[in-house]
Design a protein around this motif. Structure first.
Motif, PDB file in Angstrom:
ATOM      1  N   GLU A 338      37.955  73.315  44.548  1.00 15.56           N
ATOM      2  CA  GLU A 338      37.110  72.415  43.631  1.00 15.56           C
ATOM      3  C   GLU A 338      35.559  72.072  44.289  1.00 15.56           C
ATOM      4  O   GLU A 338      34.960  72.062  43.301  1.00 15.56           O
ATOM      5  N   VAL A 339      35.873  72.123  45.345  1.00 21.50           N
ATOM      6  CA  VAL A 339      34.459  70.963  45.559  1.00 21.50           C
ATOM      7  C   VAL A 339      33.671  72.199  46.010  1.00 21.50           C
ATOM      8  O   VAL A 339      32.729  72.507  46.114  1.00 21.50           O
ATOM      9  N   HIS A 340      34.569  73.523  46.452  1.00 23.34           N
ATOM     10  CA  HIS A 340      33.337  74.807  46.606  1.00 23.34           C
ATOM     11  C   HIS A 340      32.700  75.431  45.676  1.00 23.34           C
ATOM     12  O   HIS A 340      32.343  76.156  45.454  1.00 23.34           O
ATOM     13  N   GLU A 341      33.435  74.515  44.516  1.00 21.36           N
ATOM     14  CA  GLU A 341      33.075  75.436  43.523  1.00 21.36           C
ATOM     15  C   GLU A 341      31.888  75.266  43.062  1.00 21.36           C
ATOM     16  O   GLU A 341      31.312  75.618  42.461  1.00 21.36           O
ATOM     17  N   VAL A 342      31.351  73.503  43.184  1.00 20.07           N
ATOM     18  CA  VAL A 342      30.603  73.313  42.924  1.00 20.07           C
ATOM     19  C   VAL A 342      29.527  73.488  43.812  1.00 20.07           C
ATOM     20  O   VAL A 342      28.243  73.721  43.893  1.00 20.07           O
ATOM     21  N   LEU A 343      30.150  74.045  45.126  1.00 20.38           N
ATOM     22  CA  LEU A 343      28.896  74.419  46.301  1.00 20.38           C
ATOM     23  C   LEU A 343      28.328  75.615  46.043  1.00 20.38           C
ATOM     24  O   LEU A 343      26.951  75.818  46.627  1.00 20.38           O
ATOM     25  N   GLN A 344      29.210  76.240  45.447  1.00 24.25           N
ATOM     26  CA  GLN A 344      28.532  77.941  45.471  1.00 24.25           C
ATOM     27  C   GLN A 344      27.677  77.811  44.818  1.00 24.25           C
ATOM     28  O   GLN A 344      26.288  78.344  44.251  1.00 24.25           O
ATOM     29  N   GLN A 345      27.409  76.850  43.333  1.00 26.19           N
ATOM     30  CA  GLN A 345      26.921  76.596  42.629  1.00 26.19           C
ATOM     31  C   GLN A 345      25.528  75.810  42.444  1.00 26.19           C
ATOM     32  O   GLN A 345      24.719  76.231  42.118  1.00 26.19           O
ATOM     33  N   PHE A 346      25.635  75.088  43.864  1.00 25.80           N
ATOM     34  CA  PHE A 346      24.458  73.617  44.507  1.00 25.80           C
ATOM     35  C   PHE A 346      24.248  74.139  45.608  1.00 25.80           C
ATOM     36  O   PHE A 346      24.938  73.320  46.357  1.00 25.80           O
ATOM     37  N   SER A 347      24.053  75.646  46.535  1.00 24.58           N
ATOM     38  CA  SER A 347      24.297  75.453  47.505  1.00 24.58           C
ATOM     39  C   SER A 347      23.069  74.965  48.149  1.00 24.58           C
ATOM     40  O   SER A 347      22.911  74.733  49.767  1.00 24.58           O
TER      41      SER A 347
END
Length: 350
Positions: A338-347
């Motif tokens: 779930e963290v990485h889903e956000v991370l990929q969107q706002f890298s």
């Protein structure tokens, strides 16, 4: 408390490094004494400082953080050998520090002796070059063409780096430095210093401090791979993005006494619309996970492969306790996804 090797140094450091840059402006001697004691009580053996501190840097308080640590050491001399203390020589650009000139082999022993005097100690465990002499993509300048490597005189840089390595080797032989490290450097800088150390038969750098957080990922994966494969400890600074990942600055909030209410040396480059969108998402995830936003950011940072010790800072004991507790949290695979889903969107949000 977990401990990790500090690169090739032979030292073992706690996975938490106590940052000190608020001591002297936001925190006084009493506050620092409390933080150091709490760190020791939780088995933290690693403290980071710099001649430039406290932050925001200014002529009136220059060197005060080292003086605060020195005051504590003067009252607790038996603790010195148990602690691994890092300090730094400032790079160019600050006029009241050696005229704002570049780091040189001649300037290094002058800066080191002044730091040792303020710290009231005969040696520093790790002495670091705070930032490179040449322009590098740090402090919000990592977008294309903000820094132009084609304009850098590589021969000039190597010559000065060679001077610095020789000076560091001499101070290591003199016993004033046990080990040395880098800060705010690049893969080219790391490899050039490693080559020079091999050429000059001087001990290699054992660590590097660079900014790294959920909203500042530029060192992943290439610089961190360099560190792992060359046995250079990777030490993230600003894992909370200057406090932004705590969520306290969302919606334009500026809590009284917080860092973002103070004069900023380089501006609030992390405060962008996209960064705030990312932080709001991370705050929501932390609430879902039953932890604080700061704990989410720190627990994530600890779990990144290649991270040796994360530099944390606090202005209150409550914040310090909250941050220390983050290192007992292991995010599950589902939480990381779930963290990485956000991370990929706002890298790269700033």
């Amino acid at each position: 408390m977990r401990f990790n090797p500090l690169g090739s140094s032979g030292l073992t450091v706690s996975e938490i490094c106590l940052g000190s840059m608020t001591w002297g402006i936001q925190n006084n001697q009493h506050d620092a004494d409390q933080q150091i004691q709490r760190a020791i009580d939780t088995q933290i053996n690693f403290i980071d400082t710099a001649e430039m501190y406290p932050v925001p840097p200014n002529k009136e308080t220059y060197g005060d953080t080292e003086r605060v640590i020195g005051d504590w050491l003067s009252r607790h001399p038996a603790q010195r050998q148990a602690l691994i203390i890092m300090s730094k020589i400032a790079g160019p650009g600050i006029g009241y520090i050696r005229g704002g000139e570049r780091m040189t082999g001649k300037a290094l022993p002058v800066a080191l002796d002044a730091s040792l005097e303020r710290l009231q100690t005969d040696y520093v465990d790790v002495y670091q070059l705070h930032w490179a002499n040449r322009p590098t993509a740090h402090f919000g300048t990592h977008w294309p063409n903000q820094v132009r490597p084609s304009k850098i005189d590589a021969d000039r840089e190597r010559d000065t780096m060679r001077e610095l390595v020789i000076a560091l080797g001499e101070e290591i032989k003199a016993g004033k430095i046990r080990h040395w490290g880098l800060s705010d450097e690049t893969p080219w800088g790391i490899h050039t210093f490693l080559q020079l150390c091999s050429e000059l038969n001087v001990p290699r750098p054992v660590s590097i401090q660079n900014e790294f957080s959920l909203i500042h990922l530029k060192d992943w994966p290439y610089l961190i791979e360099t560190c792992v494969l060359e046995d250079v400890a990777y030490l993230p600074w600003s894992p909370l993005a200057g406090g932004a990942l705590s969520g306290k600055y969302l919606n334009g909030e500026r809590p009284a006494g917080s860092r973002w209410t103070m004069v900023q040396r380089q501006g609030l480059f992390r405060d962008t619309a996209m960064a705030n969108q990312a932080i709001a998402r991370y705050v929501a995830l932390a609430n879902d996970f039953g932890i604080t936003p700061s704990q989410l950011a720190l627990a994530w940072c600890r779990q990144v492969d290649g991270v040796t010790s994360t530099i944390i800072g606090a202005t209150t004991l409550a914040q310090l306790e909250e941050n220390i507790a983050a290192f007992s949290i292991t995010l599950t695979d589902q939480q990381l996804a779930e963290v990485h889903e956000v991370l990929q969107q706002f890298s790269q949000p700033f």
